[in-house]
Structure formats: C-alpha cells, structure tokens
Design a protein around this motif. Sequence first.
Motif, PDB file in Angstrom:
ATOM      1  N   ALA A 218      -3.637   4.771  -1.891  1.00 58.64           N
ATOM      2  CA  ALA A 218      -4.289   6.564  -1.690  1.00 58.64           C
ATOM      3  C   ALA A 218      -3.537   7.604  -1.238  1.00 58.64           C
ATOM      4  O   ALA A 218      -2.076   7.961  -0.955  1.00 58.64           O
ATOM      5  CB  ALA A 218      -4.287   5.935   0.302  1.00 58.64           C
TER       6      ALA A 218
ATOM      7  N   SER B 184      -8.497   6.658   7.581  1.00 62.80           N
ATOM      8  CA  SER B 184      -9.157   6.064   7.676  1.00 62.80           C
ATOM      9  C   SER B 184     -10.919   6.442   6.847  1.00 62.80           C
ATOM     10  O   SER B 184     -12.065   5.657   6.613  1.00 62.80           O
ATOM     11  CB  SER B 184      -9.763   5.556   8.646  1.00 62.80           C
TER      12      SER B 184
ATOM     13  N   PHE C  69      -7.985  -0.002  -5.594  1.00 60.96           N
ATOM     14  CA  PHE C  69      -7.925  -1.363  -4.628  1.00 60.96           C
ATOM     15  C   PHE C  69      -8.127  -2.785  -5.525  1.00 60.96           C
ATOM     16  O   PHE C  69      -7.636  -2.231  -6.433  1.00 60.96           O
ATOM     17  CB  PHE C  69      -8.670  -1.759  -3.886  1.00 60.96           C
TER      18      PHE C  69
ATOM     19  N   ALA D  33       0.704  -1.383   0.311  1.00 58.19           N
ATOM     20  CA  ALA D  33      -0.180  -0.209   0.065  1.00 58.19           C
ATOM     21  C   ALA D  33       0.514   1.137   0.252  1.00 58.19           C
ATOM     22  O   ALA D  33       1.595   1.445   0.942  1.00 58.19           O
ATOM     23  CB  ALA D  33      -0.787  -0.109   1.124  1.00 58.19           C
TER      24      ALA D  33
ATOM     25  N   THR E 232      -2.969   6.571   3.049  1.00 57.09           N
ATOM     26  CA  THR E 232      -2.579   5.249   3.659  1.00 57.09           C
ATOM     27  C   THR E 232      -3.327   5.600   4.491  1.00 57.09           C
ATOM     28  O   THR E 232      -4.095   4.416   5.249  1.00 57.09           O
ATOM     29  CB  THR E 232      -1.919   4.362   3.096  1.00 57.09           C
TER      30      THR E 232
ATOM     31  N   LEU F  25     -10.499   5.939   3.866  1.00 61.32           N
ATOM     32  CA  LEU F  25     -10.794   4.307   3.190  1.00 61.32           C
ATOM     33  C   LEU F  25     -12.085   4.550   3.086  1.00 61.32           C
ATOM     34  O   LEU F  25     -12.670   3.296   2.476  1.00 61.32           O
ATOM     35  CB  LEU F  25      -9.611   3.895   4.012  1.00 61.32           C
ATOM     36  N   HIS F  26     -12.859   4.622   4.226  1.00 65.48           N
ATOM     37  CA  HIS F  26     -13.844   4.069   4.766  1.00 65.48           C
ATOM     38  C   HIS F  26     -15.081   4.416   3.742  1.00 65.48           C
ATOM     39  O   HIS F  26     -16.235   3.600   3.784  1.00 65.48           O
ATOM     40  CB  HIS F  26     -14.661   4.533   6.392  1.00 65.48           C
TER      41      HIS F  26
ATOM     42  N   LEU G 210      -5.906  -2.749  -0.344  1.00 65.69           N
ATOM     43  CA  LEU G 210      -5.341  -1.302  -0.540  1.00 65.69           C
ATOM     44  C   LEU G 210      -4.379  -1.313  -1.049  1.00 65.69           C
ATOM     45  O   LEU G 210      -2.775  -1.566  -0.912  1.00 65.69           O
ATOM     46  CB  LEU G 210      -4.827  -1.022   0.943  1.00 65.69           C
TER      47      LEU G 210
ATOM     48  N   VAL H   8      -8.694   6.500  -4.065  1.00 67.02           N
ATOM     49  CA  VAL H   8      -8.167   5.060  -3.713  1.00 67.02           C
ATOM     50  C   VAL H   8      -7.782   3.786  -4.839  1.00 67.02           C
ATOM     51  O   VAL H   8      -8.711   3.976  -5.254  1.00 67.02           O
ATOM     52  CB  VAL H   8      -9.398   5.181  -1.927  1.00 67.02           C
TER      53      VAL H   8
END
Length: 365
Positions: free
Chosen positions: A64, A25, A75, A17, A22, A28-29, A61, A73
């Motif tokens: 980011a 949070s 994935f 990642a 990164t 990413l959420h 991940l 982001v």
Amino acid sequence: PTAWESAARTDFSAWPARGPLTGDSGLLHRALAVWARPGATVHVSATAGTEIGGPAGPPQLLYAGQVDNARVVVFYDGLRIARYAEPVDGTQGAALDFARADGATGAEASALVLGRSDGNVQYLTAPWVQKAASRNLMKPDSSATSLKVTNGVTAPLASPALRPGNCTSWTVLQLTDASGTALSTDLGELVPAHLTVGKPGSPGEVSDTAGRAAWAPFACSLAAERSVGVRSVNAWSYADQPLPDGSGAAEWVCTRAETWRGDGTGALAQFRTPGGRAAAVVAKGTDALSCGPRDPHVLAGVLWKSAAGHWYLLAAGDKDTASIQAGGGVTAAGQGQFLVARAKQGARATLKGTLENGQAINGLR
C-alpha cells in the motif's frame, strides 16, 4: 517482515506487507469495498481466464503506497493478485486489476507490477531478491544496468509493453537471489512473464551470456504475447540446417508461451539465416502441444530464396525426427530431420513427419 526466511515456499504467501500506506485503514477499506462491489465508475480489468469476483476469504496485503499520481493497494488471495488504484486527489476514476498467480513460486513469484507511466514500469520485488537490474535482451553482451530498490520497489525501467513503433530494443527485468539469476519481461499484466531457455521439460534460466545470446534474435517476437495471460516463455533452439547454397546454417527456434490458465498457449517456429540480427516467424500454433513438456517435438518449414535467386522449401524437425514429407504446392520427401526441395515463389506446402519411435508429427502452421 522476515517471516519469509522460514517459509516453506518462495511464493506470494511469504511476502510481507510493504509500503508507507499499509497503516491507512481508510485506503485499505476502500480497496476491499471496491473489490467486493466495484461500482459503475470503477475500471475493472483481468487477464484472460481470471475471475473478477470478491475474495473467498481475507486476502493478504502485499503493498500500500503511492505510485506516481495514484494510491495503490495490492492483495493476494491465494489464487489471484488484485491491484486497486485511486487518484491521489480523490477516489473518482479508481481502477481494479486482476491476474492469476496460482502455483507461482520462485522466479514466477519474484516481482509484481505496481504501475506504468511515461513508457516505464515499476515493480515490487520479493523479499528474497538481493539485486535488481535491467537489460536489453537484444544485446546479450552488454552489461546490466543496476536498479535502485527501495523497500522492495524498483526504480522505473523501460517497459516493452508500452513501446510503440518498431522494435529496436527489449528491456527485461533481471533479479538475483540466493538461487541465482532470472529474467522476466513486462507483457502488459500484473505478473511479469518468466523467460527460460532450453529443451522443453528441462529449460534453464536465462542467466548467462549464452542464454541471452540464444534469446536475442527472438526478443521482438515477445510482442505477440502481450496481454494474453502469459506465465512464461521458453526459447528452444532445435536445429541448425545447412543451407543449399553453401552460405552456412540457418537456426530454427521454437518459442513457446505458457499461460496461467493452461489453454491459449502459443508456439512460434522461427527461422534465422546466418548473421541475421532477427528471426522470422514462419509458423504459429495456438493451443498446440508442440515445443512443450507434453510433446517436446516440432516440425516447421519456410520458403527461402538463395543469393543466386533460387527458391527452396526448407523444413526442419527436432533431432528425434526420422523423416519429413512435403505435399501440396511442393512434393518432396527425405530422411532425417531436414528437408530441402526446389520450389516456386509463393508455393504453399504441407508438412508431415515421422519420429524415430514411429510417431507421426504434423508441421506447425
């Protein structure tokens, strides 16, 4: 970050990642929530044959960070690459893009598109990439332009996927790792298409001047493969046909685009006269096996006008072709891999051939 050095495979699962966000949070959420249930205001796109549903399990991940004016982001869920992007100044106008990447390894898993803007593209490169550069595929003798790479992210380079108007250059990404050098091109999707050269079933990397020279006249034909889920494109020079007016030999090349989904493959037969800077696409096959590893043969023809004003049907098969027959607007037959017959302007012919092993082959149309 160095786990890839002991990984069994050089694929996306070995990527660490990366990126300055990164640890965000909240970002990413939001990205995972949008992936699970994209709202009506989210722009969702996917390459042909790619599922757009949520991940089957916890995705990996890959990146980011901020790219231009967006927080991005990326994935990987073992089968697909998913890229979430939202504006830096809010979350309205978020986008979610998907691309298949199942089975990608080596050169096919060496770069991902982070973003495009102002005619340029930026890539995230694999951790095993040692050097990155850009090249004009149409100028095989020119030097590569080194690209600065910061934490895996390349400096912007021109994207042929975004270029409008006439094709006068074709910029490709050149990546070097411990195994050698490979070329990829942006065709408007998340995973760039890997370029190879040589006979189907055993093509090589476009890593030297000879390989680049083989591709140069056919670079602009890559425009036909934009945004259709292309995994790789191979150029195979299968014949050099002496022209009937004694002006030299014409080159026959088949370029074949393989897709991530398997179907939708495209084969183009291209014809280039001596000294010609670019080739002409004279036949096209969709979902054809020609020029591929399962059927490494091809037959194609073209109407050609000599300097003296005479029209000819020229046809060429690969070296395993024993005979060629023409029907329809031109009736002719010949032994070997070439056929030359006088024709009228505008004549339309059908081609059939026989391979040395007795197998029948139809002309690519």
